[in-house]
Design a protein around this motif. Structure first.
Motif, mmCIF file in Angstrom:
data_model
loop_
_atom_site.group_PDB
_atom_site.id
_atom_site.type_symbol
_atom_site.label_atom_id
_atom_site.label_comp_id
_atom_site.label_asym_id
_atom_site.label_seq_id
_atom_site.Cartn_x
_atom_site.Cartn_y
_atom_site.Cartn_z
ATOM 1 N N ASP A 191 0.831 -1.199 0.000
ATOM 2 C CA ASP A 191 0.000 0.000 0.000
ATOM 3 C C ASP A 191 0.872 1.258 0.000
ATOM 4 N N ASP A 192 1.301 1.715 1.178
ATOM 5 C CA ASP A 192 2.132 2.920 1.253
ATOM 6 C C ASP A 192 3.316 2.686 2.191
ATOM 7 N N PRO A 193 4.550 2.698 1.653
ATOM 8 C CA PRO A 193 5.709 2.395 2.485
ATOM 9 C C PRO A 193 6.432 3.617 3.040
ATOM 10 N N ALA A 194 5.948 4.847 2.765
ATOM 11 C CA ALA A 194 6.854 5.966 2.986
ATOM 12 C C ALA A 194 6.299 7.212 3.659
ATOM 13 N N SER A 195 5.014 7.366 3.782
ATOM 14 C CA SER A 195 4.473 8.643 4.260
ATOM 15 C C SER A 195 5.024 9.056 5.622
ATOM 16 N N LYS A 196 5.279 8.094 6.494
ATOM 17 C CA LYS A 196 5.767 8.406 7.837
ATOM 18 C C LYS A 196 7.294 8.322 7.953
ATOM 19 N N LEU A 197 7.972 7.943 6.886
ATOM 20 C CA LEU A 197 9.429 7.819 6.963
ATOM 21 C C LEU A 197 10.056 9.190 7.186
ATOM 22 N N ASN A 198 10.865 9.303 8.208
ATOM 23 C CA ASN A 198 11.579 10.551 8.454
ATOM 24 C C ASN A 198 13.047 10.378 8.074
ATOM 25 N N PRO A 199 13.848 11.434 8.102
ATOM 26 C CA PRO A 199 15.255 11.324 7.713
ATOM 27 C C PRO A 199 16.036 10.265 8.483
ATOM 28 N N GLU A 200 15.733 10.102 9.774
ATOM 29 C CA GLU A 200 16.452 9.106 10.570
ATOM 30 C C GLU A 200 16.151 7.693 10.090
ATOM 31 N N ALA A 201 14.898 7.399 9.829
ATOM 32 C CA ALA A 201 14.515 6.068 9.344
ATOM 33 C C ALA A 201 15.137 5.804 7.975
ATOM 34 N N ARG A 202 15.108 6.797 7.114
ATOM 35 C CA ARG A 202 15.693 6.640 5.775
ATOM 36 C C ARG A 202 17.204 6.389 5.875
ATOM 37 N N LYS A 203 17.857 7.053 6.808
ATOM 38 C CA LYS A 203 19.295 6.856 6.993
ATOM 39 C C LYS A 203 19.603 5.443 7.475
ATOM 40 N N LEU A 204 18.791 4.958 8.399
ATOM 41 C CA LEU A 204 18.995 3.599 8.915
ATOM 42 C C LEU A 204 18.790 2.554 7.818
ATOM 43 N N LEU A 205 17.796 2.747 6.967
ATOM 44 C CA LEU A 205 17.550 1.826 5.852
ATOM 45 C C LEU A 205 18.671 1.914 4.810
ATOM 46 N N THR A 206 19.176 3.112 4.592
ATOM 47 C CA THR A 206 20.294 3.290 3.657
ATOM 48 C C THR A 206 21.533 2.560 4.164
ATOM 49 N N ALA A 207 21.744 2.577 5.484
ATOM 50 C CA ALA A 207 22.893 1.897 6.074
ATOM 51 C C ALA A 207 22.823 0.388 5.893
ATOM 52 N N LEU A 208 21.637 -0.135 5.605
ATOM 53 C CA LEU A 208 21.477 -1.575 5.365
ATOM 54 C C LEU A 208 21.798 -1.937 3.907
ATOM 55 N N GLY A 209 22.167 -0.940 3.115
ATOM 56 C CA GLY A 209 22.543 -1.198 1.732
ATOM 57 C C GLY A 209 21.549 -0.707 0.705
ATOM 58 N N SER A 210 20.517 0.008 1.146
ATOM 59 C CA SER A 210 19.488 0.460 0.211
ATOM 60 C C SER A 210 19.943 1.676 -0.595
#
Length: 225
Positions: A149-168
């Motif tokens: 459905d929707d994976p991103a509306s609540k994603l904030n910079p901190e969450a995005r950074k943590l996901l990026t650190a996993l290789g995204s």
């Protein structure tokens, strides 16, 4: 008369030979029936097809010391996502352990054993449970992510950074109703090659308001980190 006798003998011999021939085909020496499909070679082909099935129904077989996986995102807000690892369905609608937002499964990178799975509502839910979940991922852990459905509306910079650190590669840009599938790892070196994203574009969407579902599959070595 002699010709007639000879003809009759030939007919009898032909009948006996035909009877023997068909008996030989349909019955073996022990008296068991032989399958016509087997005689024609169908059974061997069916057996070969069954044995050639790959884990998670992937298109290719994984080498020894590699794990097989397949991640499929949700389709719109109707069909839920699915996460398969080593032929085990970790999350799916059938298992009733998915939800809209981000569906995440954690797997031990050395043994392939499921550690934990959870889904996080990224539209109306609280971001704090996701942040805690991402911060507590142990080392040598594979992280499998599927949107619904929707994976991103609540994603904030901190969450995005943590996901990026996993290789995204796309965690920084994933947005409202995008389709997104991803396999990363804790403390991975570089970017993961196992990631797909399809942006929500009204003029290109397959569904009314959503892009089509995505699938990423492949093989990942044991102790990848």
């Amino acid at each position: 008369m002699r010709l007639s006798v000879i003809l009759r003998i030939m007919v009898i011999i032909s009948t006996l030979m035909a009877t023997w021939f068909f008996t030989h085909i349909y019955f073996n020496r022990t008296g068991k029936t032989i399958s016509v499909r087997g005689y024609l070679g169908f059974s061997s082909r069916i057996t070969k097809e069954k044995t050639s099935r790959n884990k998670c129904d992937n298109s290719k077989k994984c080498p020894k010391d590699f794990f097989a996986f397949k991640i499929t995102s949700g389709a719109a807000n109707v069909v839920g996502p699915s996460i398969c690892f080593e032929d085990n369905i970790l999350m799916s609608g059938v298992k009733n352990n998915i939800g809209r937002g981000l569906n995440i499964a954690l797997v031990d990178g050395a043994t392939g054993v499921l550690k934990k799975h959870e889904y996080f509502d990224m539209f109306s839910g609280d971001i704090d449970p996701l942040l805690t979940f991402l911060k507590e991922i142990p080392e040598k852990t594979l992280v499998l992510v599927a949107s619904y459905d929707d994976p991103a509306s609540k994603l904030n910079p901190e969450a995005r950074k943590l996901l990026t650190a996993l290789g995204s590669t796309y965690a920084e840009s994933v947005s409202f109703r995008d389709s997104w599938v991803f396999l990363g790892a804790k403390d991975i070196s570089g970017k993961s090659p196992f990631e797909e994203i399809l942006k929500n574009k009204p003029q290109q969407n397959k569904y009314d308001g959503w892009p089509e579902a995505l699938t990423v599959e492949g093989c990942i070595p044991h102790k990848v980190i």
